[in-house]
Design an enzyme around this catalytic site. Structure first.
Site, PDB file in Angstrom:
ATOM      1  N   ALA A  82       0.805  -1.172   0.038  1.00  0.00           N
ATOM      2  CA  ALA A  82      -0.150  -0.112   0.035  1.00  0.00           C
ATOM      3  C   ALA A  82       0.858   1.111  -0.066  1.00  0.00           C
ATOM      4  O   ALA A  82       1.912   1.340   0.845  1.00  0.00           O
ATOM      5  CB  ALA A  82      -0.797  -0.041   1.159  1.00  0.00           C
TER       6      ALA A  82
ATOM      7  N   TYR B 164     -10.451   2.456   5.547  1.00  0.00           N
ATOM      8  CA  TYR B 164      -9.494   3.737   5.274  1.00  0.00           C
ATOM      9  C   TYR B 164     -10.160   4.709   4.815  1.00  0.00           C
ATOM     10  O   TYR B 164     -11.519   4.999   4.686  1.00  0.00           O
ATOM     11  CB  TYR B 164      -8.352   3.016   4.111  1.00  0.00           C
ATOM     12  CG  TYR B 164      -7.595   2.053   4.806  1.00  0.00           C
ATOM     13  CD1 TYR B 164      -6.651   1.972   5.863  1.00  0.00           C
ATOM     14  CD2 TYR B 164      -7.759   0.795   4.159  1.00  0.00           C
ATOM     15  CE1 TYR B 164      -6.045   1.168   6.426  1.00  0.00           C
ATOM     16  CE2 TYR B 164      -7.027  -0.287   4.752  1.00  0.00           C
ATOM     17  CZ  TYR B 164      -6.247  -0.301   5.991  1.00  0.00           C
ATOM     18  OH  TYR B 164      -5.389  -1.388   6.346  1.00  0.00           O
TER      19      TYR B 164
ATOM     20  N   ARG C  93     -10.303  -1.552  -4.631  1.00  0.00           N
ATOM     21  CA  ARG C  93     -10.685  -2.349  -3.614  1.00  0.00           C
ATOM     22  C   ARG C  93     -12.024  -1.987  -2.894  1.00  0.00           C
ATOM     23  O   ARG C  93     -12.122  -0.863  -2.508  1.00  0.00           O
ATOM     24  CB  ARG C  93      -9.506  -2.649  -2.575  1.00  0.00           C
ATOM     25  CG  ARG C  93      -9.412  -3.611  -2.050  1.00  0.00           C
ATOM     26  CD  ARG C  93      -8.294  -3.617  -0.985  1.00  0.00           C
ATOM     27  NE  ARG C  93      -6.783  -3.892  -1.677  1.00  0.00           N
ATOM     28  CZ  ARG C  93      -5.761  -4.331  -1.023  1.00  0.00           C
ATOM     29  NH1 ARG C  93      -5.697  -4.825   0.342  1.00  0.00           N
ATOM     30  NH2 ARG C  93      -4.495  -4.137  -1.401  1.00  0.00           N
TER      31      ARG C  93
END
Lengths: 276, 669
Positions: free
Chosen positions: B419, B537, B580
């Protein structure tokens, strides 16, 4: 796979002298650790006190809680107890924690049963701040104990992967362990933890005097109703049963298997050492 | 020993036989409310494995049963005008009345007492005995009489089915699917002797209601089904109390209490679509009789019986549940090509995968392999090795691995970078990478090895400023942290800092940062870019109502900000774009909107919306979600969820449940 042995803190007839003798003899045997259970409302020893006694008469063998019921204790007291054993043993503690299976232990401790999972998660997060804990002895500050988390629910596996170093399985046939191991690894991977979780298993044994071992297990697990008979039926009572079990756990990916005695006789240690 | 058995179905009768056979001095009484000839349903089906156990348990019964069997090895799938035939499976079936007649005769011959037509109002009315057996079916009186002890949980499945028969022997186990204006109906059918078949018709409850079947009587329902499946049937349907039912799944916390034990459907049911109810019942009887023979007392025998049987039964129940869910969602797969539809059907319960089916039916699997590879040649490598074109990029296979260094030597088609934080405050940990160009050489090595590289762009949001995951997850930094931003000012854990609500200037700053990072990724040579809209997130925090409590436009339209980021990146990134996306109730609608915005691939992920998220982790725990997104949002998917075998990849890709599979490191070691 390493194989450890239990300290008979919950078996009938075990006194202080016997526990100390047991720890001394286990130290010289082929065992990786001394494991203890945790029950409040039962004729049994406090797990941390028992490990402290074992720490005093041993130097090599690791000390493991399989498991301690974290939420029965305040977090500060839990950290204090674990820190003390860690300092007394020179950093040999593996701290397994779970919520346990009994309502009445919670009642006796004056702690609500509801919310126990969240409280355990908080305790684990606090234990991850080991070096900052104001309660632990300085001698233990640089050595946080290895943390294992037990339980069979979806929440338990997620909690393990969030805060633990590994998983403490509650016992059962090798196939059950393998299933739990897959869940533990899947949770670990999903939460982005590097490497793999440490996987610990446990099982009961009695070499000779198996009737006494069975009677103890039926009594110890009486609160589970008919399930007690199932646990008693799983007691490993022959050298062959133990060898088969050890091999099957190793194949299932177990890192450390703790064999818990159901008879408080140090002769059990010699018999088990021969089998291993 | 005196034994009272309630219920003269296969479980009860077979137990009576085995007990009398083991010890003729046992006094065994079987009590049944119906007369001896009455039965419901038509034929019952067995797998090969059960037959061996029957022979070992009682040879004469085995001989009589196998003498009356219909046996066959094929499965036919009738779907959208085609019939896909799969061979090598091995089934046997028998008329239920014949089976019961054989069992009754043998039980009587051995001296068991069978009392038919005797209705029992309470378990206490059964003859006094040392062992009381509830073999009285899924609505067991014995179970209902001891609910506190057996702790039953009953769940009605959301489909309706009716159990018919035919006067014609089908030549295969037949699954037939018919689309109507009301929805899809399916038939599960199999022959059970020379001139008859069982024919079960099933549909979703909403379809059943729309078709007006609720209001139709038995004859009118039969006429409806007969007309619908006329081409498969080739003759009339027969009725025998063929009313529409919802399947009841029965599970029990305990199967015995004191001297009372449950057997077969009374203790556990498994959806008919895996055809194992009678098999499990007979195996229960074998195990219970065996345990009673090995112990002097009843109690330990009942414990051993349950210890042995429960794991086996639970595996079947899990497979049956997955199979039942497959049939609930058949409309989802309506767009699959018939060959792939059949492969998806055959692998539905997780018991048969690509490797196992290759042993049973190499020809069908070869055709599936060729189909997934593009269908141009008869011979092709397994689905894992089928190339995939994603926009302008051609991937050499369906395997994806994480880690740029590990990826080069892995042979995987696509390698996922760690990431990358698009802004300094978007780092999960202080070590979080920031600049794609630092990976330029690693990407070159991947290209030289024939792999493609995927950049993973993310902003940690309220999960930022944490310690490395080696210590644990979402543990805030002790020192050196930074202010966090999120959709709303709600901390991720109790110990996390309270994030600031992201304002308009912040949104612009972060949107630009995603675009800039994507542009740098292109410079570094990355082939695919992925934006993280998942797992709590920053962009994911906007999508979930649990973390987005805003009352502005970004709260009423939770997709608005994440979508604006996707559109901005789409404007600067020419290659394939992935996002995602987490498991959520509205995930299909989100995936559709993302596809329409130019997203080429959805990487499905667990929720992790809050720190308390706890999915049921197991091998392949995300596959069902991937299947749903792929088939309902019509977008390609990448799935992980602990795939540690290549067979899982071949099965998932072959069945069209995902296009790409993220492999666990364990699959490559």
């Amino acid at each position: 796979m390493r194989v450890g042995v239990g300290l008979p803190t919950t078996t009938p007839g075990a006194g202080g002298a016997l526990l100390v003798e047991w720890a001394r003899r286990a130290e010289t045997g082929p065992f990786s650790c001394l494991g203890v259970l945790d029950r409040l409302l039962y004729d049994s020893f406090d797990p941390f006190a028992a490990l402290a006694a074992a720490a005093a008469v041993t130097e090599r063998i690791r000390l493991a809680t399989m498991i301690v019921i974290g939420p029965l204790r305040s977090t500060a007291m839990l950290v204090k107890d674990a820190g003390s054993v860690q300092a007394l043993s020179g950093g040999r503690l593996t701290l397994g924690l779970a919520v346990g299976g009994r309502h009445d232990d919670y009642e006796a401790a004056g702690v609500p049963h509801e919310g126990r999972g969240t409280r355990l998660s908080d305790q684990l997060a606090e234990l991850r701040d080991w070096a900052d804990a104001p309660t632990i002895p300085g001698a233990a500050r640089e050595q946080p104990p290895e943390l294992l988390v037990g339980g069979a629910s979806a929440a338990a596996f997620a909690r393990m992967a969030r805060y633990g170093d590994g998983y403490a399985h509650g016992g059962g046939p090798p196939r059950a362990f393998a299933g739990a191991a897959t869940k533990a690894r899947a949770a670990w991977s999903d939460l982005g933890r590097p490497g793999a979780p440490k996987l610990w298993g446990q099982a009961y044994f009695a070499l000779g005097e198996e009737a006494a071992g069975e009677a103890y297990l039926l009594d110890y697990y009486a609160f589970t109703g008919p399930f007690a008979a199932k646990i008693a039926a799983g007691n490993l009572t022959s050298p062959r049963a133990i060898r088969d079990f050890v091999r099957a756990y190793e194949e299932a990916g177990c890192d450390e298997l703790v064999l818990l005695p159901t008879i408080a006789d140090p002769g059990q240690l010699d018999r088990l050492a021969e089998v291993l | 020993m005196r034994v009272s058995i309630l219920g003269a179905g296969p479980a009860g009768l077979y137990l009576a036989i085995l007990l009398k056979r083991a010890d003729p001095s046992h006094e065994v009484v079987v009590v049944e409310r119906n007369p001896p000839g009455a039965t419901f349903g038509f034929g019952v089906v067995f797998s090969e494995e059960t037959l061996g156990r029957l022979r070992d348990a009682d040879e004469p019964t085995h001989e009589a049963i196998t003498g009356a069997f219909a046996t066959w090895t094929t499965i036919d799938v009738h779907f959208r005008g085609e019939v896909i035939r799969s061979r090598g499976h091995g089934f046997s079936a028998i008329r239920r009345t014949v089976l019961l007649d054989i069992l009754q005769r043998r039980a009587r011959e051995l001296g068991a007492e069978l009392r038919f037509g005797q209705e029992i109002a309470a378990v206490g009315d059964l003859p006094d005995a040392d062992l009381v057996v509830g073999a009285d079916g899924s609505s067991s009186l014995v179970r209902r009489s001891h609910e506190a002890a057996f702790k039953p949980s009953l769940a009605a499945y959301p489909t309706r089915f009716a159990w018919f028969g035919t006067e014609r022997a089908l030549d295969a186990f037949t699954f037939a699917f018919k689309e109507t204006e009301h929805g899809v109906f399916q038939a599960h059918a199999y022959p059970f002797d020379a001139g008859a078949s069982t024919f079960i018709v099933e549909t979703r409850e909403d379809t059943w209601r729309r078709a007006g079947l609720e209001a139709l009587d038995e004859a009118a329902s039969l006429a409806f089904c007969q007309e619908l499946f006329a081409d498969v049937l080739g003759g009339p349907l027969q009725s025998n109390r063929s009313v529409w039912l919802a399947f009841q799944e029965v599970r029990c916390g305990d199967w015995s209490t004191g001297r009372t034990v449950l057997l077969g459907d009374a203790a556990h049911t498994a959806h008919f679509s895996i055809g194992s109810g009678t098999k499990l019942a007979l195996e229960d009887a074998i195990e219970l009789a065996g345990a009673l023979g090995r112990h002097d007392a009843v109690a330990p025998a009942l414990v051993e019986f349950e210890l042995e049987r429960r794991p086996v039964v639970e595996r079947f129940q899990e497979a049956a549940r997955q199979s039942a869910e497959y049939f609930e969602e058949v409309p989802r797969h309506w767009d699959l090509e018939p060959l792939q539809f059949a492969f998806n059907l055959l692998t539905r319960s997780g018991r048969i995968g690509h490797a196992n089916l290759t042993l049973r039916d190499p020809s069908l699997v070869r055709r599936v392999d060729a189909f997934v590879a593009g269908g141009r040649a008869a011979l092709a490598a397994p689905p894992l090795f089928a190339p995939l074109r994603l926009g302008s990029v051609e991937l050499r296979n369906r395997g994806v691995v994480e880690g740029l260094d590990a990826g080069a030597g892995s042979g995987a088609g696509l390698v996922l970078a760690p990431a990358l934080a698009v802004t300094p405050d978007g780092r999960i940990t202080p070590e979080c990478p920031r600049d794609p160009c630092e990976w330029r050489e690693a990407v070159e090595r991947l290209h030289a090895a024939g792999a493609k590289a995927m950049l993973a762009l993310s902003h940690a949001g309220r999960r930022g400023a944490c310690r490395p995951r080696a210590e644990g997850v979402d543990l805030p930094l002790r020192e050196g942290g930074w202010p966090l931003v999120s959709a709303s000012p709600i901390p991720y854990t109790r110990r996390s800092d309270v994030p600031q609500q992201l304002d308009a200037a912040g949104m612009e700053r972060i949107r630009d940062a995603f675009s800039a990072a994507a542009a740098r990724g292109a410079e570094a040579g990355f082939d695919v870019a992925e934006l993280n809209l998942a797992q709590g997130y920053l962009l994911g925090s906007f999508l979930s109502p649990r973390s987005n409590r805003r009352d502005d436009d970004y709260g009423t339209d939770r997709l608005r900000f994440p979508l604006s980021v996707v559109e901005a990146v789409r404007g600067v990134w020419a290659g394939p774009l992935a996002v995602r996306l987490s498991v959520a109730a509205d995930a299909v609608a989100t995936a559709v909107a993302l596809r329409e915005a130019g997203v080429d691939l959805v990487h499905v992920a667990t929720a992790q919306t809050t720190a308390g998220s706890a999915p049921e982790y197991r091998r392949g725990h995300l596959t069902a979600f991937s299947d749903r997104i792929r088939s309902e949002a019509h977008v390609r998917t990448l799935v992980g969820g602990y795939l540690d075998t290549l067979d899982a990849v071949n099965t998932i890709v072959g069945a069209g449940r995902a296009d790409l599979c993220l492999l666990e490191p364990a699959a490559l070691t």
